[in-house]
Design a protein around this motif. Structure first.
Motif, mmCIF file in Angstrom:
data_model
loop_
_atom_site.group_PDB
_atom_site.id
_atom_site.type_symbol
_atom_site.label_atom_id
_atom_site.label_comp_id
_atom_site.label_asym_id
_atom_site.label_seq_id
_atom_site.Cartn_x
_atom_site.Cartn_y
_atom_site.Cartn_z
ATOM 1 N N SER A 45 51.623 41.406 27.783
ATOM 2 C CA SER A 45 51.048 40.291 27.367
ATOM 3 C C SER A 45 50.214 40.224 28.294
ATOM 4 O O SER A 45 50.492 40.421 29.680
ATOM 5 N N VAL A 46 48.800 40.266 28.448
ATOM 6 C CA VAL A 46 47.870 39.706 29.900
ATOM 7 C C VAL A 46 48.199 38.964 31.417
ATOM 8 O O VAL A 46 48.321 39.574 32.112
ATOM 9 N N PRO A 47 48.343 37.469 30.336
ATOM 10 C CA PRO A 47 49.263 36.166 31.292
ATOM 11 C C PRO A 47 50.561 36.896 31.572
ATOM 12 O O PRO A 47 50.998 36.375 32.673
ATOM 13 N N VAL A 48 51.650 37.050 30.544
ATOM 14 C CA VAL A 48 52.556 37.563 31.498
ATOM 15 C C VAL A 48 52.570 38.581 32.360
ATOM 16 O O VAL A 48 53.116 38.288 33.637
ATOM 17 N N LEU A 49 51.261 39.781 32.065
ATOM 18 C CA LEU A 49 51.711 40.602 32.934
ATOM 19 C C LEU A 49 51.162 39.621 34.705
ATOM 20 O O LEU A 49 51.399 39.824 35.767
ATOM 21 N N VAL A 50 49.920 39.304 34.810
ATOM 22 C CA VAL A 50 49.133 38.362 35.743
ATOM 23 C C VAL A 50 50.165 37.752 36.257
ATOM 24 O O VAL A 50 51.077 37.065 37.542
ATOM 25 N N GLN A 51 51.091 36.668 35.346
ATOM 26 C CA GLN A 51 51.700 35.811 36.038
ATOM 27 C C GLN A 51 52.838 36.437 36.603
ATOM 28 O O GLN A 51 53.394 35.891 38.104
ATOM 29 N N ASP A 52 53.879 37.399 35.881
ATOM 30 C CA ASP A 52 54.880 37.927 36.420
ATOM 31 C C ASP A 52 54.461 38.933 38.048
ATOM 32 O O ASP A 52 55.558 39.012 39.045
ATOM 33 N N TYR A 53 53.357 39.753 38.056
ATOM 34 C CA TYR A 53 52.594 40.224 39.651
ATOM 35 C C TYR A 53 52.198 39.303 40.119
ATOM 36 O O TYR A 53 52.521 39.919 41.636
ATOM 37 N N ILE A 54 52.061 37.758 39.816
ATOM 38 C CA ILE A 54 51.547 36.850 41.262
ATOM 39 C C ILE A 54 53.427 36.362 41.921
ATOM 40 O O ILE A 54 53.321 36.552 42.719
ATOM 41 N N ALA A 55 53.900 35.931 40.556
ATOM 42 C CA ALA A 55 54.913 35.954 41.424
ATOM 43 C C ALA A 55 56.287 36.954 42.291
ATOM 44 O O ALA A 55 57.193 36.745 43.227
ATOM 45 N N HIS A 56 56.238 38.444 41.079
ATOM 46 C CA HIS A 56 56.356 39.210 42.349
ATOM 47 C C HIS A 56 55.873 39.726 43.946
ATOM 48 O O HIS A 56 56.676 39.964 44.494
ATOM 49 N N ILE A 57 54.899 39.403 44.076
ATOM 50 C CA ILE A 57 54.189 39.682 45.371
ATOM 51 C C ILE A 57 54.282 37.972 46.300
ATOM 52 O O ILE A 57 54.539 38.691 47.328
ATOM 53 N N GLN A 58 54.841 37.323 45.159
ATOM 54 C CA GLN A 58 55.118 35.671 46.202
ATOM 55 C C GLN A 58 56.309 36.215 47.148
ATOM 56 O O GLN A 58 56.556 35.555 47.721
#
Length: 232
Positions: A45-58
């Motif tokens: 899921s694109v929104p979940v994918l982006v959200q998880d990757y941002i959280a990982h980077i942070q």
């Protein structure tokens, strides 16, 4: 951890890796480490994918060794900011806790609830179950909003706006040249005025941000087009 989505929603593993700018093998490692969720082995899921990757980077940037903001804890644990504030008062963590320490305390707290124990401080089991149900309900409501395309990460929306603005700017920039070729009667001053107005409109559009959508247009007079020359 997988997040089931309705049929027809999602992108493939290769498309997801291209979206994030990662090699497919690196994306697979992030999934296996639990940093990124997917619907199944080849669907994201694109929104979940982006959200998880941002959280990982942070999380990676912070190193989990500095005191995080409540919003960072909420994103990391997939809970609301209000729940984080409530847990800060309940969990045995210091005021300057790290993200990893809060996560461990939260997991132990959930185990106590699952085991039917009140834990330190005599917490009420019924109240804890109600709080957990509330957290789960909030998460489901957010997932449903994403599914209905009513909710998306701010960074994704801003990327879309930036791309749209870039395309509009290229079209606007071409207008003076097109008018010069088709309307030979216009003077240099006329063309200059047209170019200036187009540039002003382009700059206003380029400066738009997500937070601007909720602001009152108090400077509406500044955005009005120049009035026609009364002599025309």
């Amino acid at each position: 951890m997988s997040t089931p989505q309705p049929a027809g929603i999602g992108i493939t593993h290769n498309a997801a890796s291209n979206l994030l700018g990662l090699p497919p093998a690196d994306l697979e490692r992030l999934v296996n480490a639990g940093h990124i969720r997917r619907n199944d082995k080849n669907s994201y899921s694109v929104p979940v994918l982006v959200q998880d990757y941002i959280a990982h980077i942070q999380s990676k940037a912070q190193g989990n060794e500095t005191h995080p903001k409540q919003a960072d804890v909420a994103a990391h644990l997939d809970i609301s900011d209000r729940t984080v504030r409530e847990l800060e008062a309940k969990l045995p963590v210091p005021d300057d806790y790290t993200l990893s320490a809060f996560r461990v305390a939260y997991l132990r707290h959930l185990r106590e609830i699952a085991a039917g124990r009140s834990g330190n401080g005599g917490l009420d089991l019924a109240g804890e179950r109600a709080a957990l149900a509330k957290v789960q309900r909030e998460r489901i409501e957010m997932q449903n909003a994403v599914t209905r395309r009513e909710l998306a990460p701010v960074i994704l929306i801003e990327q879309v706006l930036a791309k749209a603005g870039s395309k509009v700017a290229s079209i606007l920039d071409a207008i003076p040249r097109m008018i010069r070729r088709r309307v030979a009667a216009l003077s240099a001053d006329d063309l200059k005025l047209i170019a200036e107005e187009i540039a002003r409109a382009r700059n206003i559009a380029a400066a738009i941000r997500i937070e601007d959508l909720n602001e009152d247009h108090t400077d509406a007079d500044d955005d009005q087009p120049i009035a026609d020359d009364p002599d025309d």
